[in-house]
Write a protein that holds these residues in place. Structure first.
Motif, short mmCIF file in Angstrom:
data_model
loop_
_atom_site.label_atom_id
_atom_site.label_comp_id
_atom_site.label_asym_id
_atom_site.label_seq_id
_atom_site.Cartn_x
_atom_site.Cartn_y
_atom_site.Cartn_z
N THR A 94 43.15 42.73 42.66
CA THR A 94 43.60 41.37 42.89
C THR A 94 44.38 40.90 41.68
O THR A 94 44.24 41.43 40.57
CB THR A 94 42.42 40.41 43.08
OG1 THR A 94 41.60 40.44 41.92
CG2 THR A 94 41.60 40.73 44.31
N ALA A 95 45.20 39.89 41.89
CA ALA A 95 45.90 39.23 40.80
C ALA A 95 44.99 38.14 40.25
O ALA A 95 44.56 37.28 41.00
CB ALA A 95 47.21 38.64 41.30
N THR A 96 44.70 38.16 38.97
CA THR A 96 43.79 37.16 38.41
C THR A 96 44.49 35.83 38.25
O THR A 96 45.71 35.76 38.10
CB THR A 96 43.27 37.58 37.03
OG1 THR A 96 44.38 37.85 36.18
CG2 THR A 96 42.40 38.80 37.13
N ALA A 98 45.14 33.50 40.29
CA ALA A 98 45.83 32.90 41.43
C ALA A 98 44.82 32.09 42.26
O ALA A 98 43.64 32.39 42.28
CB ALA A 98 46.48 33.97 42.28
N THR A 101 43.87 34.18 46.46
CA THR A 101 43.98 35.57 46.02
C THR A 101 43.54 36.52 47.11
O THR A 101 42.42 36.46 47.59
CB THR A 101 43.17 35.78 44.76
OG1 THR A 101 43.71 34.92 43.79
CG2 THR A 101 43.30 37.19 44.27
#
Lengths: 114, 115
Positions: A94-96, A98, A101
């Motif tokens: 995952t993109a932290t 956001a 997410t």
């Protein structure tokens, strides 16, 4: 194209052996995760890493180890200390930071102890 | 308090019918509720998600209904098709002080659509 690649898809291990499952992502995501899934069961978190060279234990870390030397890679080692390693293993990223997410998953590795 | 309880564990629906899967939570700090779909031998993939400031979100045949006061949310699949047969997971997301977050997963529902 972007995504998460797990290898191998199927893995057989003899009792007492350590095995390493590969997980590589080209999504430029900071966070990566390893889950275990047993038949008819949900996803149980083994380890996760929010940043390179750092990782935390999840709910069922005993008998497993990980490393995060590169942002793209988060290999999982199933050690001989894991009493019941036969399962389907899923890696995710995952993109932290956001708000909305989405977790992206690999295709999984099915590990069988023979 | 960190749990997300999902029901039923398995569900069989006739083609064309409505499939309903329910989830409940306790922690009011959860602020994002996704549903994931998993086909056999594959990883889960995001299907639809909702934030707690809306009561319903619809995408095609898939609808999330959210009841904030009851701390429950559900997935409705209208006109269910055999291709919808899969395992469905609800989840809830909680943010920590350092901008990191954690996804808490339901146990999953195995849905079978009978032709």
């Amino acid at each position: 194209d972007g995504g998460i690649t797990q290898s191998p898809k199927y893995l057989f291990r003899k009792e007492g052996q350590n095995v390493t499952l590969s997980c590589e992502q080209n999504l430029n995501h900071d966070a990566m995760y390893w889950y275990r899934q047993d038949p008819g069961q949900g996803l149980r978190l083994i380890y996760y890493s929010q940043i390179v060279n750092d990782f935390q234990k999840g709910d069922i870390a005993e008998g497993y180890s990980v490393s995060r030397e590169k942002k793209e890679s988060f290999p999982l080692t199933v050690t001989s200390a894991q009493k019941n390693p036969t399962a389907f293993y899923l890696c995710a990223s995952t993109a932290t930071g956001a708000l909305n997410t989405e977790a992206f998953f690999g295709q999984g590795t099915r590990l069988t102890v023979v | 308090q960190q749990q997300v309880k999902q029901s039923p564990q398995s569900l069989i629906v006739q083609k064309g019918g409505i499939s309903i899967i329910n989830c409940a939570y306790e922690n009011t700090a959860f602020d994002y509720f996704p549903w994931y779909q998993q086909f056999p031998g594959k990883g889960p993939a995001l299907l639809i998600a909702i934030r707690p400031d809306v009561s319903e979100k619809k995408e095609g045949r898939f609808t999330i209904s959210f009841n904030k006061s009851a701390k429950q949310f559900s997935l409705h699949i209208m006109d269910s098709q055999p291709g919808d047969s899969a395992t469905y997971f609800c989840a809830a997301l909680i943010h920590s002080m350092d901008s990191n977050y954690q996804l808490i997963w339901g146990a999953g529902t195995k849905l079978i659509i009978k032709p």
